[in-house]
Design a protein around this motif. Sequence first.
Motif, mmCIF file in Angstrom:
data_model
loop_
_atom_site.group_PDB
_atom_site.id
_atom_site.type_symbol
_atom_site.label_atom_id
_atom_site.label_comp_id
_atom_site.label_asym_id
_atom_site.label_seq_id
_atom_site.Cartn_x
_atom_site.Cartn_y
_atom_site.Cartn_z
ATOM 1 N N LYS C 127 0.836 -1.196 0.000
ATOM 2 C CA LYS C 127 0.000 0.000 0.000
ATOM 3 C C LYS C 127 0.876 1.253 0.000
ATOM 4 O O LYS C 127 0.643 2.199 -0.763
ATOM 5 C CB LYS C 127 -0.896 -0.014 1.254
ATOM 6 N N ALA C 128 1.895 1.240 0.834
ATOM 7 C CA ALA C 128 2.780 2.394 0.929
ATOM 8 C C ALA C 128 3.473 2.652 -0.400
ATOM 9 O O ALA C 128 3.593 3.793 -0.854
ATOM 10 C CB ALA C 128 3.812 2.173 2.028
ATOM 11 N N LEU C 129 3.899 1.549 -1.035
ATOM 12 C CA LEU C 129 4.601 1.690 -2.307
ATOM 13 C C LEU C 129 3.675 2.290 -3.363
ATOM 14 O O LEU C 129 4.071 3.184 -4.128
ATOM 15 C CB LEU C 129 5.111 0.317 -2.750
ATOM 16 N N ASN C 130 2.419 1.816 -3.397
ATOM 17 C CA ASN C 130 1.468 2.365 -4.365
ATOM 18 C C ASN C 130 1.207 3.833 -4.110
ATOM 19 O O ASN C 130 1.161 4.647 -5.036
ATOM 20 C CB ASN C 130 0.145 1.580 -4.312
ATOM 21 N N GLU C 131 1.067 4.161 -2.831
ATOM 22 C CA GLU C 131 0.842 5.548 -2.453
ATOM 23 C C GLU C 131 2.042 6.411 -2.870
ATOM 24 O O GLU C 131 1.881 7.518 -3.394
ATOM 25 C CB GLU C 131 0.639 5.606 -0.925
ATOM 26 N N ALA C 132 3.241 5.861 -2.663
ATOM 27 C CA ALA C 132 4.446 6.601 -3.037
ATOM 28 C C ALA C 132 4.486 6.829 -4.544
ATOM 29 O O ALA C 132 4.837 7.912 -5.018
ATOM 30 C CB ALA C 132 5.689 5.843 -2.584
ATOM 31 N N ARG C 133 4.086 5.800 -5.314
ATOM 32 C CA ARG C 133 4.072 5.963 -6.767
ATOM 33 C C ARG C 133 3.080 7.044 -7.178
ATOM 34 O O ARG C 133 3.332 7.839 -8.073
ATOM 35 C CB ARG C 133 3.691 4.632 -7.421
ATOM 36 N N ARG C 134 1.930 7.046 -6.475
ATOM 37 C CA ARG C 134 0.913 8.034 -6.787
ATOM 38 C C ARG C 134 1.461 9.453 -6.536
ATOM 39 O O ARG C 134 1.269 10.357 -7.352
ATOM 40 C CB ARG C 134 -0.325 7.788 -5.908
ATOM 41 N N LEU C 135 2.157 9.607 -5.385
ATOM 42 C CA LEU C 135 2.733 10.911 -5.064
ATOM 43 C C LEU C 135 3.780 11.319 -6.102
ATOM 44 O O LEU C 135 3.883 12.490 -6.463
ATOM 45 C CB LEU C 135 3.374 10.871 -3.681
ATOM 46 N N LEU C 136 4.529 10.326 -6.548
ATOM 47 C CA LEU C 136 5.542 10.566 -7.568
ATOM 48 C C LEU C 136 4.885 11.167 -8.809
ATOM 49 O O LEU C 136 5.365 12.151 -9.379
ATOM 50 C CB LEU C 136 6.184 9.219 -7.910
ATOM 51 N N ASP C 137 3.767 10.571 -9.229
ATOM 52 C CA ASP C 137 3.036 11.095 -10.377
ATOM 53 C C ASP C 137 2.524 12.501 -10.080
ATOM 54 O O ASP C 137 2.605 13.393 -10.913
ATOM 55 C CB ASP C 137 1.839 10.193 -10.708
ATOM 56 N N PHE C 138 2.000 12.669 -8.858
ATOM 57 C CA PHE C 138 1.370 13.935 -8.499
ATOM 58 C C PHE C 138 2.362 15.095 -8.611
ATOM 59 O O PHE C 138 2.019 16.177 -9.072
ATOM 60 C CB PHE C 138 0.805 13.839 -7.076
ATOM 61 N N VAL C 139 3.607 14.870 -8.168
ATOM 62 C CA VAL C 139 4.570 15.965 -8.234
ATOM 63 C C VAL C 139 5.346 15.968 -9.553
ATOM 64 O O VAL C 139 6.217 16.811 -9.754
ATOM 65 C CB VAL C 139 5.573 15.927 -7.058
ATOM 66 N N GLY C 140 5.018 15.024 -10.441
ATOM 67 C CA GLY C 140 5.642 15.046 -11.756
ATOM 68 C C GLY C 140 7.027 14.434 -11.795
ATOM 69 O O GLY C 140 7.890 14.902 -12.523
ATOM 70 N N LEU C 141 7.242 13.395 -11.003
ATOM 71 C CA LEU C 141 8.551 12.740 -11.021
ATOM 72 C C LEU C 141 8.439 11.313 -11.551
ATOM 73 O O LEU C 141 9.289 10.472 -11.249
ATOM 74 C CB LEU C 141 9.163 12.718 -9.610
ATOM 75 N N THR C 142 7.407 11.043 -12.325
ATOM 76 C CA THR C 142 7.206 9.695 -12.852
ATOM 77 C C THR C 142 8.454 9.223 -13.592
ATOM 78 O O THR C 142 9.040 9.986 -14.352
ATOM 79 C CB THR C 142 6.018 9.681 -13.824
ATOM 80 N N GLY C 143 8.857 7.985 -13.312
ATOM 81 C CA GLY C 143 10.000 7.425 -14.021
ATOM 82 C C GLY C 143 11.330 7.722 -13.341
ATOM 83 O O GLY C 143 12.366 7.221 -13.756
ATOM 84 N N LYS C 144 11.304 8.550 -12.318
ATOM 85 C CA LYS C 144 12.573 8.857 -11.638
ATOM 86 C C LYS C 144 12.632 8.231 -10.252
ATOM 87 O O LYS C 144 13.481 8.582 -9.443
ATOM 88 C CB LYS C 144 12.747 10.372 -11.529
ATOM 89 N N GLY C 145 11.708 7.306 -9.987
ATOM 90 C CA GLY C 145 11.592 6.734 -8.644
ATOM 91 C C GLY C 145 12.824 5.989 -8.179
ATOM 92 O O GLY C 145 13.117 5.956 -6.985
ATOM 93 N N ASP C 146 13.564 5.395 -9.112
ATOM 94 C CA ASP C 146 14.715 4.604 -8.687
ATOM 95 C C ASP C 146 16.029 5.352 -8.840
ATOM 96 O O ASP C 146 17.096 4.783 -8.662
ATOM 97 C CB ASP C 146 14.749 3.284 -9.465
ATOM 98 N N ASP C 147 15.950 6.639 -9.160
ATOM 99 C CA ASP C 147 17.182 7.426 -9.184
ATOM 100 C C ASP C 147 17.549 7.794 -7.760
ATOM 101 O O ASP C 147 16.685 8.031 -6.925
ATOM 102 C CB ASP C 147 16.968 8.724 -9.980
ATOM 103 N N LEU C 148 18.819 7.865 -7.498
ATOM 104 C CA LEU C 148 19.233 8.401 -6.206
ATOM 105 C C LEU C 148 18.821 9.868 -6.161
ATOM 106 O O LEU C 148 18.986 10.592 -7.135
ATOM 107 C CB LEU C 148 20.739 8.300 -6.041
ATOM 108 N N SER C 149 18.318 10.284 -5.004
ATOM 109 C CA SER C 149 17.747 11.628 -4.977
ATOM 110 C C SER C 149 18.806 12.694 -5.249
ATOM 111 O O SER C 149 18.503 13.744 -5.777
ATOM 112 C CB SER C 149 17.062 11.880 -3.641
ATOM 113 N N ARG C 150 20.050 12.393 -4.927
ATOM 114 C CA ARG C 150 21.076 13.407 -5.165
ATOM 115 C C ARG C 150 21.346 13.625 -6.655
ATOM 116 O O ARG C 150 21.926 14.621 -7.053
ATOM 117 C CB ARG C 150 22.384 13.055 -4.460
ATOM 118 N N ASN C 151 20.933 12.648 -7.465
ATOM 119 C CA ASN C 151 21.162 12.783 -8.896
ATOM 120 C C ASN C 151 20.047 13.525 -9.614
ATOM 121 O O ASN C 151 20.112 13.730 -10.815
ATOM 122 C CB ASN C 151 21.337 11.400 -9.539
#
Lengths: 356, 559, 264
Positions: C127-151
């Motif tokens: 559930k948490a993972l799905n929610e996180a994916r949804r948030l990723l879409d919401f802020v427009g970071l789709t496809g960057k989920g597995d990038d290190l945040s510093r990159n």
Amino acid sequence: MSQRFKNIDYIGIVLWLFRAAIVVIVVWGTVSKLFLGQGNAYTATDWIDFLVAGLAQGSLYALIALGYTLVYGVLFMINFAHGEFLMSGTMTATIFVALPLSASGFLDANPILGMLIIMVVAMLVSVGVALLTERVAYRPLRRAPRLVPLITAIGASFFWQYFFRGLYGSALVPFPELEVLKGEWAVFGIAVLKTRAVVMVASVIMLIGLYVFIMRTKTGTAIRAVAEDKDIAALMGIDVDRTISITFATGAAMAGAAGILYGMVFRQVHFFMGFVPGIKAFTAAVLGGIGSIPGAALGGLFLGLFESVGPPLFLEGLGIPGAHQLKDVIAFTMLVLVLIFRPQGIVGERLAEKKA
Amino acid sequence: MSSQLDLRNAARVGLLAGVVTLGISAVGMLESFDTRDLIVGLLTLGQLVLFSAPFFAGYRVTLGEGKSDVGPAAVGGVVAGALTAVPPIALILLTLAAPNIRNSLVNVSPELISLLSLGASEVVGSLLLLVVMAVLGVAGAMFHILPDAIRKPLVSGLGWMLGFAILSEVSLNILRPVLGRGLMRALFGTKGITPLLAAIIFVAAIGLTIWWSKNGKQRYESRKAAMSEAQIKQSRRVSIGVGIVSLLILPIILGTYLTEVVDNVGLFILMGMGLNIVVGFAGLLDLGYVAFFAIGAYVMGILTSQGALGIGHMSFWLALPIAVGTAVLAGVTLGIPVLRMRGDYLAIVTLGFGEIIRVLATSDLLKPYIGGAQGILQIGKPTIFGFEMVKPIHFYYLILAGVGLAVFVASRLRDARLGRQWMALREDEDVAEAMGIHLVSTKLLAFGIGAAFSGLAGAIFSARLSSIFPHSFNLLISINVLSLIIVGGIGSLPGVVVGALVLVGLPELLREFAEYRMLLYGALLIAMMIARPEGLWPSPVTKREFHAAEEEEAMGGAQ
Amino acid sequence: MALLEATNVTKQFGGLTAVNDFTFTVEKGAIDSIIGPNGAGKTTFFNCITGFYQFEEGAIVFDGHSVNGRSTDQITRMGISRTYQNIRLFSQMTTIENILVGMEPQLHTSWIGALFRLPPTVKEETKALNEARRLLDFVGLTGKGDDLSRNLSYGDQRRLEIARALAAKPKLLLLDEPTAGMNPRESAETTEFIRRLRDELGITILLIEHDMRVVMGISENITVLDYGAKIAEGGPSDIQSNPRVIEAYLGRGAAASATIEIES
């Protein structure tokens, strides 16, 4: 403050219990020693002896602690290898200078000049080792995360320990005994071992000298400026790398001198001699307030006294057999207590948090 | 530009190599390594080290932009190689000037001098060394400018041959039961391998490398590319199965002596897995880790000993959870005072804890209970269904099970919520707390679970040795474990295994190393932190971890 | 109804008074701003709200509960999330891991469940993972989920920090200079995005900001701090014409010409 008690802080309670337990142990031990006569019976002379021994040991800690404090002030780094700077200079000077001078009779003929030569050689070697270590192992990592230089420093410490073990062997090397320093002097009616007196006087002179150097000279000002803010200091035209090297060199010189005094008191040197005094001196630096020069001096004396008087006083009072074996435990317990309850030390500001 | 000669650089590299050579000579490493044959009658480990120096100095000189021309490279090589010889020659001449130098520098022995002067007298030998090293410097330089088609097979031929020679003990122990006595004697010396075997390996490695680059690589890749999804899965399953089976039959192949070595490595892997949780995952630098190892060992010892100090006379299996539980309790208890400390302070205080435990173990205070310096004797051995575990091979399976458990726990937790909490804590404690992470429980869990593995290792350690003494639990163990996870790769589980094999396994096989172990660890820690902070086998995430900060600084400066 | 109420808050560092007798309210559903020159005490005030600092005097009440003396994790669990002036992501964790850490207040299963992969844990993690994916879409970071945040790029890091704050399902979101270092186009996008947060998710927003275009374009209520004390309060137009504000920013005598700069 009153708000804090509304949310019960369990860890706080545990720590308070811990503190209370230590106080109870010390008080109980002291009372039962002094009034119930637990353990060995000591005369007043014995107690004075403990005090003087503690002060002498403490002034050595103070000298070594300066190196930690200076480097920490400038780099926010615990220079784990500092004890090895001490050992390298002391062993080299003992083996190549002190023993030959003693064998040739020069040392007993000119004790002051001889000791000065030995000390200068020890300081030079310590400085050399320190500069090399700084250049090779620390400088490339100045911008790395904090754990990285600490790990390198641990590596450097073991490297030098075992390097000098390979060089000079693992046996104890006797430090020559000076004819003039045998026996005792009467100071204000108290008999003080001559070596101890010399150690204390020499330490005080060096501490004052260092304080003047840091506070009054241009180089000292540069060191303080770099400690305050490296980037601004660089903008002011201070060569930061050079200043850091000087800081290491200064600390190492003090350590080298302390090592010779150490050899004088204990009359032997070996490859492991820097490690435990190093850790103790670090404790002293923290105790006094790391980053502060008077703090290091105060912390050193305090630790020395506690270590020397503590076991016969409250540990024997508790009926603990072989109490003197536990003086290291006292030192480390003090370190833990200070870091928990007063991280800024006796004097000095809270540098630990500045960087966090 | 590329063909230009940088003489100053050549001189610097040469002198540096010379000073290093001088250092390893003066501490006695060279002489001690000289007692170890690599190729019987041809090359000792000492000679290899001695001659590598000018070779690599020459090699370094030509390193730079592109390939150099032959002429300048040769000159650079001569300079670098000859200068490498200067510091050792100074040492040789020093012994002439001051014959008593050995009283001070204990390892400057006649044997060392004879090794350095290549068996000749001091003066002649010095000149000889100079010439040989200059030639080797040129060889190194030439080696670098060789075309790849020649160099690569040569590198692999030499590499395999020397690697095999250094690890000859492994193959010797494995092959002894299989091959006949005569054949063994033809291939192996008492130490090292015979020239015959060396030649065989050299030729075979070169042949294989040439075949691989010409033909094999292509074939392998095309076959791999042609595999279907299901086939890939199948082959992965097969390789995992093969891995497990080979782990299970390993001690049978290795024989008693090597199994004992592997047992040792295994105990360090177990401790490494635990410390990796504390240091690698949660970022809490713990230097007193040996304390929990000691506690596990002592609890096991007291509870199962048949000797005077034993209480309870329990069985191993009953005492095991108590030992581990006590270690966990100690981990949590010692964790409480350091909860609010960070980084380097934590390191020093935990080091203090380790020392306190060691002092207490030797003290008169606890002597009536744990034996002081005399230790605890007659510790019980584990039994399974009436079968008593005594041999290294029995303990191998016990340790393997422990390591398996540790790997399981560490990998499960790493990928779970707790693992994220630990990592967040490592990255930024303040922000982690502001995200709603409870710092106290997160930290204490790291300390507790880390201590559990160390306690488990200690319990097995004491059962394996039957007797324990306080001097086995010194700071060096903590440093050992820390070194191995750093060399392997902080936070990386395979890194722990690799680190333990390199730092614990290798010195056991090369006993000439033993005395210089801490010296090499120290140098290795520094070198790793500067050159490869992510370790030999980094976990995918930590790979960028430490290099990252430098980039960040650079970016910050640019803004 | 006031969601956040600060009364007479004072925070001192040694002799320096960073926040001085500050009284302040944020209404539920509002988008409010705090502005002021550098060193005016804005971030210090944020730190007081979120428990990073304990303040000496005054009271802060959030949603009917006092935050005084509470630790940062407790305050986050009460429903206040924040971002940081200098981005503070978990830089060696991936984008999605950062969001998952932000979700802490919603997660309850223990590590023992994770050890044995018990059904409740697996369910919660999924559930948490799905929610996180949804948030990723919401802020427009789709496809960057597995990038290190510093990159991630600078703008993406800002977005990720907001996503991480949103993951805690806050009632009040504190944004510390959300458009710092952005070009005008990115600032405009971010402004629009902040408005969406309020309109679509119903989150009350309080921001510190230097970019006047952003502040004036989005805020309903603006409070001006100078030397730790409140010098003005009101809607955007009131603030723009307030002489004390202009004086605080530009110094005495610059008042007349300054209005132009703020509007441009």
